[in-house]
Design a protein around this motif. Structure first.
Motif, short mmCIF file in Angstrom:
data_model
loop_
_atom_site.label_atom_id
_atom_site.label_comp_id
_atom_site.label_asym_id
_atom_site.label_seq_id
_atom_site.Cartn_x
_atom_site.Cartn_y
_atom_site.Cartn_z
N ASN A 196 36.99 27.03 45.94
CA ASN A 196 36.46 28.43 46.15
C ASN A 196 36.04 29.69 44.96
OD1 ASN A 196 36.00 27.80 49.43
ND2 ASN A 196 37.82 28.08 49.46
N ILE A 197 35.44 30.55 44.25
CA ILE A 197 35.00 31.17 43.77
C ILE A 197 34.43 31.91 43.58
CG2 ILE A 197 34.60 31.55 40.96
CD1 ILE A 197 34.44 28.00 40.18
N GLY A 198 35.44 32.39 43.11
CA GLY A 198 34.43 34.19 43.54
C GLY A 198 34.78 35.58 42.77
N CYS A 199 33.71 36.58 42.14
CA CYS A 199 34.20 36.52 40.94
C CYS A 199 33.03 38.28 41.01
CB CYS A 199 32.70 35.79 39.66
SG CYS A 199 32.89 34.20 39.07
N ASP A 200 33.77 39.04 40.19
CA ASP A 200 33.11 40.56 40.99
C ASP A 200 33.43 41.57 39.84
OD1 ASP A 200 33.30 42.50 42.26
OD2 ASP A 200 34.93 42.04 44.03
N THR A 201 33.88 42.36 39.39
CA THR A 201 32.89 43.48 38.23
C THR A 201 33.92 44.48 38.69
OG1 THR A 201 31.01 42.43 37.60
CG2 THR A 201 31.56 44.53 36.77
#
Ligand code: SAM
Length: 247
Positions: A196-201
């Protein structure tokens, strides 16, 4: 913010497994409980890790977070009834609430990307603290360039989840050094091998920016540390740990 089919409850379990209790949590717990039976606001309370500890130490706690699924995970924890949970940001806190202390633990300020929104949150907190009421929060120091450690080699961890062990790491994908936003992805490889890949800033703000914002919100800065043991800025763990009070 994980992509794919990751269930909300798994995302919250993963958050808690990655963010095990540490010196930062101990700092916020001690700060919030320094006045007996204080009324405490935990803004950006997430899954309620620190919120519940503060409530169980005898404080009356209001936990506020715009992330509904994370708040649901908090509400499902043992003794969650000791906390008043509210979904939303600082604007949803009832106007007649007063707090002796407010915390924003685990870098909540960095998740508020917009300067005007963070300024408004600070002003809202200031408006609901009693005179002498105190705020504590942390934000990573851009001078420490913490994003450079967000690689598989340097951040890889094995984490324990209810269904077994997962591998977890962070990878920085873009840094805007002039303006502060840092984009990164969190990777999880679960027991069945699914990734699972979760991207954020996140926004990295300087000590000067944060001091100015607090002063414009009507708060007086008491301390800015570089770590949770009171280290000077630049000599701690690459954080800005800030306490302030309402005059
Ligand atoms: C890294 S988590 C920290 C959660 C918790 N304080 C802890 O110690 O585990 C940051 C939290 O900030 C929340 N957040 C994002 N924007 C916010 C806003 N405008 N006001 C309040 N909380 C916000 C997110 O939903 C998230 O739960």
């Amino acid at each position: 913010m994980y992509s794919g089919s990751m269930a909300d409850s798994h995302s919250s379990d993963l958050y808690d497994a990655v963010n095990t209790w540490g010196v930062d949590d101990e700092f916020f717990l001690k700060f919030a409980t320094s006045a007996t039976a204080a009324r405490v606001l935990d803004l950006g309370c997430g899954t309620g890790r620190v919120t519940l500890a503060v409530a169980l130490a005898g404080c009356m706690v209001t936990g506020v977070d715009p992330d509904g699924p994370r708040l649901e995970a908090a509400r499902a924890k043992p003794k969650a009834g000791r906390v008043e949970w509210i979904v939303g940001d600082s604007t949803v806190i009832p106007a007649d609430y007063e707090f002796d202390a407010a915390i924003m633990s685990a870098n909540v300020a960095q998740e508020i990307l917009d300067d005007a929104e963070l300024a408004r949150s600070s002003a809202d907190i200031a408006g609901q603290l009693v005179p002498g009421g105190r705020l504590a929060f942390d934000s990573r120091d851009p001078m420490a360039r913490g994003w450079e450690a967000w690689t598989k080699e340097r951040s890889h961890k094995i984490v324990k989840l209810p269904e077994g062990q997962s591998q977890h790491w962070y990878q920085t994908t873009h840094v805007d050094e002039a303006n502060g936003p840092v984009e990164f992805c969190a990777h999880e490889v679960g027991v069945d091998g699914t990734e699972n890949i979760g991207c954020d800033t996140l926004r990295f703000r300087s000590e000067e920016q944060l001091r100015t914002m607090l002063s414009e919100a009507g708060l007086v800065v008491d301390d800015v540390f570089g770590g949770f043991a009171g280290e000077p800025v630049g000599q701690g763990i690459g954080s800005l740990v800030i306490t302030a009070h309402k005059p």
